[in-house]
Motif scaffolding. Structure first.
Motif, PDB file in Angstrom:
ATOM      1  N   SER A 103       0.725  -0.296  -0.322  1.00  0.00           N
ATOM      2  CA  SER A 103       0.129  -0.047   0.064  1.00  0.00           C
ATOM      3  C   SER A 103       1.125   0.936  -0.199  1.00  0.00           C
ATOM      4  O   SER A 103       2.103   1.045   0.871  1.00  0.00           O
ATOM      5  CB  SER A 103      -0.752   0.037   1.168  1.00  0.00           C
ATOM      6  OG  SER A 103      -2.043  -1.258   0.700  1.00  0.00           O
ATOM      7  N   PRO A 117       0.030   7.372  -0.402  1.00  0.00           N
ATOM      8  CA  PRO A 117      -1.203   8.323  -0.165  1.00  0.00           C
ATOM      9  C   PRO A 117      -2.309   7.163   0.251  1.00  0.00           C
ATOM     10  O   PRO A 117      -3.764   7.800   0.765  1.00  0.00           O
ATOM     11  CB  PRO A 117      -1.676   8.359  -2.050  1.00  0.00           C
ATOM     12  CG  PRO A 117       0.420   9.050  -1.726  1.00  0.00           C
ATOM     13  CD  PRO A 117       0.813   7.713  -0.731  1.00  0.00           C
ATOM     14  N   GLN A 118      -2.229   5.990  -0.438  1.00  0.00           N
ATOM     15  CA  GLN A 118      -3.425   5.292  -0.009  1.00  0.00           C
ATOM     16  C   GLN A 118      -3.475   5.003   1.966  1.00  0.00           C
ATOM     17  O   GLN A 118      -4.839   4.515   2.179  1.00  0.00           O
ATOM     18  CB  GLN A 118      -3.170   3.784  -0.309  1.00  0.00           C
ATOM     19  CG  GLN A 118      -3.416   3.775  -1.787  1.00  0.00           C
ATOM     20  CD  GLN A 118      -3.065   2.547  -3.034  1.00  0.00           C
ATOM     21  OE1 GLN A 118      -2.415   1.640  -1.535  1.00  0.00           O
ATOM     22  NE2 GLN A 118      -3.822   2.348  -4.039  1.00  0.00           N
ATOM     23  N   ALA A 135      -2.636   7.162   3.981  1.00  0.00           N
ATOM     24  CA  ALA A 135      -2.738   8.489   4.507  1.00  0.00           C
ATOM     25  C   ALA A 135      -4.341   8.633   4.252  1.00  0.00           C
ATOM     26  O   ALA A 135      -5.367   8.848   5.109  1.00  0.00           O
ATOM     27  CB  ALA A 135      -2.205   9.478   3.678  1.00  0.00           C
ATOM     28  N   GLN A 136      -5.766   7.903   2.945  1.00  0.00           N
ATOM     29  CA  GLN A 136      -6.892   8.864   2.669  1.00  0.00           C
ATOM     30  C   GLN A 136      -7.331   7.468   3.650  1.00  0.00           C
ATOM     31  O   GLN A 136      -8.443   7.374   4.646  1.00  0.00           O
ATOM     32  CB  GLN A 136      -6.943   7.362   1.741  1.00  0.00           C
ATOM     33  CG  GLN A 136      -6.764   8.880   0.621  1.00  0.00           C
ATOM     34  CD  GLN A 136      -7.489  10.177   0.491  1.00  0.00           C
ATOM     35  OE1 GLN A 136      -8.469  10.459   0.892  1.00  0.00           O
ATOM     36  NE2 GLN A 136      -6.883  11.326   0.752  1.00  0.00           N
ATOM     37  N   ARG A 137      -7.154   5.752   4.243  1.00  0.00           N
ATOM     38  CA  ARG A 137      -7.275   5.516   5.949  1.00  0.00           C
ATOM     39  C   ARG A 137      -7.238   5.728   7.103  1.00  0.00           C
ATOM     40  O   ARG A 137      -8.067   5.382   7.804  1.00  0.00           O
ATOM     41  CB  ARG A 137      -6.306   3.784   5.568  1.00  0.00           C
ATOM     42  CG  ARG A 137      -6.481   3.057   4.618  1.00  0.00           C
ATOM     43  CD  ARG A 137      -7.783   2.569   4.766  1.00  0.00           C
ATOM     44  NE  ARG A 137      -8.228   1.405   5.721  1.00  0.00           N
ATOM     45  CZ  ARG A 137      -7.606   0.659   5.708  1.00  0.00           C
ATOM     46  NH1 ARG A 137      -6.533  -0.647   4.536  1.00  0.00           N
ATOM     47  NH2 ARG A 137      -7.557  -0.337   6.754  1.00  0.00           N
ATOM     48  N   LEU A 174      -7.151   8.786   6.818  1.00  0.00           N
ATOM     49  CA  LEU A 174      -7.834  10.147   7.286  1.00  0.00           C
ATOM     50  C   LEU A 174      -9.651  10.135   7.186  1.00  0.00           C
ATOM     51  O   LEU A 174     -10.437  10.266   7.705  1.00  0.00           O
ATOM     52  CB  LEU A 174      -7.467  11.334   5.979  1.00  0.00           C
ATOM     53  CG  LEU A 174      -6.350  11.998   6.308  1.00  0.00           C
ATOM     54  CD1 LEU A 174      -6.169  12.552   4.664  1.00  0.00           C
ATOM     55  CD2 LEU A 174      -6.659  13.240   6.957  1.00  0.00           C
ATOM     56  N   ARG A 175      -9.599   8.557   7.140  1.00  0.00           N
ATOM     57  CA  ARG A 175     -11.500   8.089   6.765  1.00  0.00           C
ATOM     58  C   ARG A 175     -11.366   6.831   8.003  1.00  0.00           C
ATOM     59  O   ARG A 175     -12.669   7.228   8.900  1.00  0.00           O
ATOM     60  CB  ARG A 175     -11.939   7.559   5.864  1.00  0.00           C
ATOM     61  CG  ARG A 175     -11.666   8.104   4.257  1.00  0.00           C
ATOM     62  CD  ARG A 175     -11.894   7.424   3.165  1.00  0.00           C
ATOM     63  NE  ARG A 175     -11.870   8.416   1.976  1.00  0.00           N
ATOM     64  CZ  ARG A 175     -11.428   7.301   1.115  1.00  0.00           C
ATOM     65  NH1 ARG A 175     -11.779   6.557   0.636  1.00  0.00           N
ATOM     66  NH2 ARG A 175     -11.044   8.624  -0.250  1.00  0.00           N
ATOM     67  N   LEU A 188       1.044  12.908   5.535  1.00  0.00           N
ATOM     68  CA  LEU A 188      -0.064  12.886   4.963  1.00  0.00           C
ATOM     69  C   LEU A 188      -1.206  13.810   3.975  1.00  0.00           C
ATOM     70  O   LEU A 188      -1.731  13.428   3.621  1.00  0.00           O
ATOM     71  CB  LEU A 188      -1.661  13.079   6.515  1.00  0.00           C
ATOM     72  CG  LEU A 188      -1.346  12.298   7.306  1.00  0.00           C
ATOM     73  CD1 LEU A 188      -2.045  12.195   8.911  1.00  0.00           C
ATOM     74  CD2 LEU A 188      -1.134  10.826   7.492  1.00  0.00           C
ATOM     75  N   ASN A 189      -0.527  15.564   4.267  1.00  0.00           N
ATOM     76  CA  ASN A 189      -0.703  16.215   2.334  1.00  0.00           C
ATOM     77  C   ASN A 189       0.166  15.952   1.575  1.00  0.00           C
ATOM     78  O   ASN A 189       0.625  16.926   0.554  1.00  0.00           O
ATOM     79  CB  ASN A 189      -0.783  17.647   3.096  1.00  0.00           C
ATOM     80  CG  ASN A 189      -2.162  17.360   3.893  1.00  0.00           C
ATOM     81  OD1 ASN A 189      -2.990  17.184   4.132  1.00  0.00           O
ATOM     82  ND2 ASN A 189      -1.387  18.095   5.107  1.00  0.00           N
ATOM     83  N   ASN A 202       4.775   8.155  -4.094  1.00  0.00           N
ATOM     84  CA  ASN A 202       4.102   6.871  -4.513  1.00  0.00           C
ATOM     85  C   ASN A 202       4.809   5.973  -4.517  1.00  0.00           C
ATOM     86  O   ASN A 202       4.937   4.653  -4.226  1.00  0.00           O
ATOM     87  CB  ASN A 202       3.667   7.309  -5.614  1.00  0.00           C
ATOM     88  CG  ASN A 202       2.038   7.734  -5.823  1.00  0.00           C
ATOM     89  OD1 ASN A 202       1.376   8.379  -4.718  1.00  0.00           O
ATOM     90  ND2 ASN A 202       1.735   8.468  -6.644  1.00  0.00           N
TER      91      ASN A 202
END
Length: 604
Positions: free
Chosen positions: A486, A489-490, A492-494, A496-497, A525-526, A532
């Motif tokens: 992973s 960015p993937q 980070a999205q996990r 953040l959600r 995170l940003n 990648n």
């Protein structure tokens, strides 16, 4: 019309006024009528019992269908084998093993999802989730093997299928792991009860072997499931005992020493049988060939022995009854014993799906009969028929393989309904279990688990005490894991959600490889596309201290206190590290705090 509406309005006003005056009383009544957890478990167990009874019936009918298709005959396997020519016995066993192996070889290629199909593993080191498709495929394979003469019992497949169906119902209802584990145990209890027409034995088997706990809140559902399954089975098969021994009044103390010696021999045989089973599995696993080749080879070996001794064909139920009746010569008994032993080793070692309860009873009956025949030949124990030694031998060898004298006593008593022989039978079981455990510490059920680094549940010294709760009873679903590849960015999205502060990282086989901490990634995170190329494997921490489902909460306390995670990962074993769930740290510590506080109040 208007008068009717006014009457309805007055009735509604009166009802509302009554509720306002009596709402507290209504709440108390509702509380008393509320369906308790214990009552729900009994209803649930009763439904599983019905499933077990009908699973036994359907399995029996399908075995007859396989016999009719392959052999053009139905009935006792020994009687069928006696009619066939010697080469037909070899041919049918070999082709039966080949067909059973092909079902496993082709079928299991389509069910590669993570999980377990072993009911003991699902309870001892899992969350009670059994895989449905592998269980069905193994059930079909078992049908083909049993129907064509494999030296294996049907009780294992029946118990496994019932436990899987029960677990599947619980999974569809999205029930918690502790309830799924109870469902699996109820399935095992009802399967054994229906197969042997033995409700007490089924309940004890599930409590002692599957759950490792006799606390009443668990044992009561097991009893209920066993009773219902037995009654469903009796509706179709009646109540005739499986094994028949001539009645005898056992009243003389001087007769007991013979059974003490027999118990010693049974313990040695039980330990030897367990070691040979593991050795046989090792030998067959060294054959670099597909599973269907190994099962076909195992079938041919059974057929070779059946060519000379047709009594080894099948689970041995009919032949055991003949042994109990007496009248067989010593040489024939010894040859039959060795043939059945080697045929069972070939069937189990090659990977044939089924149980070993019934073949073990056969071996015990043969050894007991040999022992009694030798005593009579040298002028001893003339007042005791060989059938008595055979029945006690059945219980003794079973106790030596399962390491449970209580279970062996109950099983043999229920399938023979002969109470007069309980004193020598109890003595032999106790001695056999002690001797076998000294020679081979693992039973036939715990050995496969230990080979995987798992620990089966053991009976607690203080049954029902809250501190004896296991991790598996409060375990939740695992935190959805990341894969090793992973990207940042993937990840980070996990984060953040979700509200998780740690995310587990697993490989393709769902083994825990480490954890990614939110605090380690705050600066990324940003981040944009430039990160990648960085994956979870690059930023994860090592595998943290984990829990296993069979751990007691008190044993888990050091891990809970030391962990930074709000959801502590639970793995199937500390060796295999397959992620099976998580424990909410706050909930587990809260339960322990309540127990400690309660104990402090009691001491004051």
């Amino acid at each position: 019309m208007k008068s009717g509406l006014k009457s309805l309005e007055r009735a509604l006003e009166a009802a509302q006024e009554w509720l306002q005056q009596n709402w507290q009383r209504a709440l108390r009544i509702r509380e008393k009528l509320r369906f308790s957890e214990e009552a729900f478990h009994l209803v649930m167990a009763g439904c599983v019992g019905v499933i077990g009874g009908f699973t036994n019936l359907i399995f029996y009918l399908f075995i007859e269908a396989v016999q009719d298709f392959a052999l053009h005959r139905v009935g006792d396997p020994v009687e069928i084998a006696s009619i066939l020519e010697w080469w037909q016995r070899i041919l049918y066993c070999g082709f039966g093993g080949l067909a059973a192996g092909l079902v496993l070889h082709w079928g299991l290629q389509f069910v590669k999802q993570p999980g377990t199909a072993n009911m003991l593993e699902a309870v001892a080191a899992g969350d009670g989730r059994l895989r449905f498709r592998p269980a069905i495929l193994k059930g079909v394979s078992s049908l083909l093997s049993i129907g064509t003469g494999a030296s294996i019992g049907r009780e294992g497949a029946i118990a496994q299928l019932t436990a899987t169906l029960a677990s599947k119902v619980g999974q569809l209802a999205n029930w918690q792991p502790y309830r799924l584990r109870l469902l699996v145990a109820c399935g095992a209890a009802s399967g054994i009860s229906a197969a042997y027409n033995a409700p007490v034995a089924g309940a004890v088997f599930a409590a002692q072997i599957v759950l490792g706990n006799f606390s009443m809140n668990l044992f009561a559902p097991l009893v209920f499931a066993s009773v219902v399954a037995t009654m469903v089975s009796r509706t179709f098969f009646g109540i005739e005992p499986w094994y028949k021994v001539p009645p005898m009044d056992f009243t003389q103390l001087v007769q007991l020493p013979w059974f003490l010696l027999l118990g010693l021999l049974c313990g040695v045989l039980g330990a030897f049988f367990l070691k040979m089973l593991r050795q046989s599995e090792t030998w067959f696993s060294q054959i670099k060939a597909p599973i269907y080749v190994r099962l076909a080879l195992g079938g041919v070996i059974v057929g070779v022995f059946a060519a000379h001794f047709p009594e080894v064909w099948g689970n041995g139920y009919g032949a055991t009854n003949r042994i109990l009746g007496g009248g067989m010569g010593l040489e024939f008994l010894i040859g039959l014993f060795l043939a059945k032993l080697l045929a069972t080793l070939a069937s189990v070692g090659s990977g044939t799906v089924g149980g070993v309860f019934t073949p073990t009873l056969f071996l015990g009956a043969a050894m007991g009969s040999i022992f009694g025949t030798i005593l009579h030949a040298i002028g001893l124990a003339h007042g005791l028929p060989t059938g008595v030694f055979a029945l006690v031998g059945m219980a003794g060898v079973l106790a030596g393989t399962v390491h449970s004298p209580l279970l062996a006593m109950i099983v043999v008593f229920e399938i023979s309904l002969n109470y007069s022989l309980m004193p020598p039978l109890m003595l032999a079981c106790a001695i056999s279990s002690l001797v076998a455990k000294r020679l081979h510490p693992d039973s036939i059920y715990t050995a496969p688990l230990r080979a995987k680094g798992l620990e089966a549940g053991e009976e607690t010294a203080e049954l029902g005490v809250a501190t004896q709760q296991t991790v598996g009873e409060i375990m939740r679903e695992a935190v959805p894991p990341l894969h090793e590849n992973s990207t940042i960015p993937q990840i980070a999205q996990r984060f953040l959600r979700s509200t998780y502060n740690f995310l587990p990282v697993v490989d393709k086989e769902q083994r825990l490889r480490g954890v990614v901490a939110l605090q380690d990634l705050k600066e990324y995170l940003n981040a944009g596309q430039e990160l990648n190329a960085v994956i979870a494997y690059d930023v994860m921490r090592p595998v943290p201290p984990c829990l296993t489902p069979s751990q007691r909460l008190l044993e888990a306390l050091p891990v809970l206190l030391a962990s930074e995670q709000r959801n502590v990962p639970v793995v199937n074993s500390l060796v295999d590290l397959k992620l099976v769930g998580a424990v909410a740290k706050a909930e587990a510590l809260g339960r322990l705090a309540e127990v400690i506080a309660a104990n402090g109040q009691v001491r004051k």
